[in-house]
Design an enzyme around this catalytic site. Sequence first.
Site, PDB file in Angstrom:
ATOM      1  N   LYS A 173      -1.869  11.197  30.288  1.00 22.81           N
ATOM      2  CA  LYS A 173      -0.595  10.488  30.103  1.00 22.81           C
ATOM      3  C   LYS A 173       0.369  11.287  29.233  1.00 22.81           C
ATOM      4  O   LYS A 173       1.580  11.144  29.340  1.00 22.81           O
ATOM      5  CB  LYS A 173      -0.827   9.099  29.491  1.00 22.81           C
ATOM      6  CG  LYS A 173      -1.469   8.124  30.460  1.00 22.81           C
ATOM      7  CD  LYS A 173      -1.442   6.717  29.904  1.00 22.81           C
ATOM      8  CE  LYS A 173      -2.081   5.717  30.848  1.00 22.81           C
ATOM      9  NZ  LYS A 173      -2.176   4.370  30.286  1.00 22.81           N
ATOM     10  N   LYS A 179      -5.958   8.159  41.342  1.00 23.96           N
ATOM     11  CA  LYS A 179      -6.243   6.721  41.408  1.00 23.96           C
ATOM     12  C   LYS A 179      -4.965   5.922  41.646  1.00 23.96           C
ATOM     13  O   LYS A 179      -3.874   6.345  41.246  1.00 23.96           O
ATOM     14  CB  LYS A 179      -6.961   6.256  40.135  1.00 23.96           C
ATOM     15  CG  LYS A 179      -6.090   6.252  38.917  1.00 23.96           C
ATOM     16  CD  LYS A 179      -6.736   5.523  37.743  1.00 23.96           C
ATOM     17  CE  LYS A 179      -5.742   5.538  36.594  1.00 23.96           C
ATOM     18  NZ  LYS A 179      -6.099   4.834  35.415  1.00 23.96           N
ATOM     19  N   LYS A 231      -0.461   1.692  38.250  1.00 26.67           N
ATOM     20  CA  LYS A 231       0.803   0.983  38.105  1.00 26.67           C
ATOM     21  C   LYS A 231       1.924   1.922  37.717  1.00 26.67           C
ATOM     22  O   LYS A 231       3.061   1.716  38.071  1.00 26.67           O
ATOM     23  CB  LYS A 231       0.648  -0.090  37.015  1.00 26.67           C
ATOM     24  CG  LYS A 231      -0.137  -1.272  37.497  1.00 26.67           C
ATOM     25  CD  LYS A 231      -0.106  -2.406  36.502  1.00 26.67           C
ATOM     26  CE  LYS A 231      -1.209  -2.251  35.506  1.00 26.67           C
ATOM     27  NZ  LYS A 231      -1.620  -3.534  34.897  1.00 26.67           N
TER      28      LYS A 231
END
Length: 328
Positions: free
Chosen positions: A111, A192, A195
């Site tokens: 991230k 994956k 969101k």
Amino acid sequence: MARIFSGIQPSGTLHVGNYLGAVRQWAATQADGDALYCIVDLHALTLDIAPDELRARTLDTAIGLLGAGLDPDVCTLFVQSHVPEHTELTWLLECTASYGELRRMTQFKEKGAGQESVRAGLLTYPVLMAADILVYDAEHVPVGDDQRQHLELARTLAARFNTRYGDTFVVPEAVIPAIGARVMDLQQPTRKMSKSTATPLGTIAMTDPPEEIVRKVRKAVTDVGNDVAYDPDTKPGISNLLELLAAATGGSPAQLAAGYSSYGQLKNDVADALVELLAPVRRRIAELEADPGTVHAILDKGSHKAHGLATPVLDRARAAVGLTARRP
Ligand code: AMP
Ligand code: TRP
């Protein structure tokens, strides 16, 4: 009764990965123990999110979870920031964790990659997550595969704290489903479904109407060749579709593969299975969307109950490290 705890971020639309990897399991096992499910709004602040969006998503996430089958008469559903014990315990655990072990977390590296400025909260994210779990003496934590490493850290911190200060915390265990624990993006099947980072066409929302589900599955990226076989390394696209079918209908992906001779046939069945799986969820979500007052009341009741459970555990941890007792 075993104490169960899990959390979900209100950072976007709940998708099929959340449902199959986590939320379906939460609904199925909510009566097996004393279960708490938490919308982790503080975790959502580790990345950029507009205030109005955070507010709206928190309510949407609650509606999604109730629509997916969480029953407020059976489990406790609440919002993380409504129970301040989570953040207070985080400090005690931040003084238990080391900078090195946080920096090594895969999700922090992923991230944080490519960002000009990385928020300190992104580094300490898994410590807040450990506090979420430990402040309820949780024994079982049902999550998708991507949370495995964070759960390991929560266990390490609980054990380290116990060694240093005496037995204080329950050491929790991850519960990860055998199939559906890692649903991949339909357009980029080596990543994956997520969101925050997934492609719009690659993500199936729990609320997508049937024609949208059919369209996305039809357009799913497949692999070279045309034989249907389960091999996530060489055939990630087809393997993901087989996993989705297996998770939705039962059976194993490898066995199901034997029944197909074309990609088209497989896609039709995957689309049908997902439409059927999500129809009741979508229906319940539509009902709840018309009644936000009830949803807020459920969250208030949940926060009140959670607060009552967290207070004595935090007091135990405060006393263990040598903080003076607070006088009422
Ligand atoms: P998040 O949306 O990151 O807050 O995740 C909420 C829950 O859904 C966690 O238990 C995750 O492990 C699970 N989850 C998220 N994405 C996926 C995915 N693509 N496949 C399976 N489980 C997932
Ligand atoms: N980090 C988790 C995720 O992104 C969400 C989460 C926060 C969580 N606190 C938790 C999951 C505690 C389980 C237990 O999916």
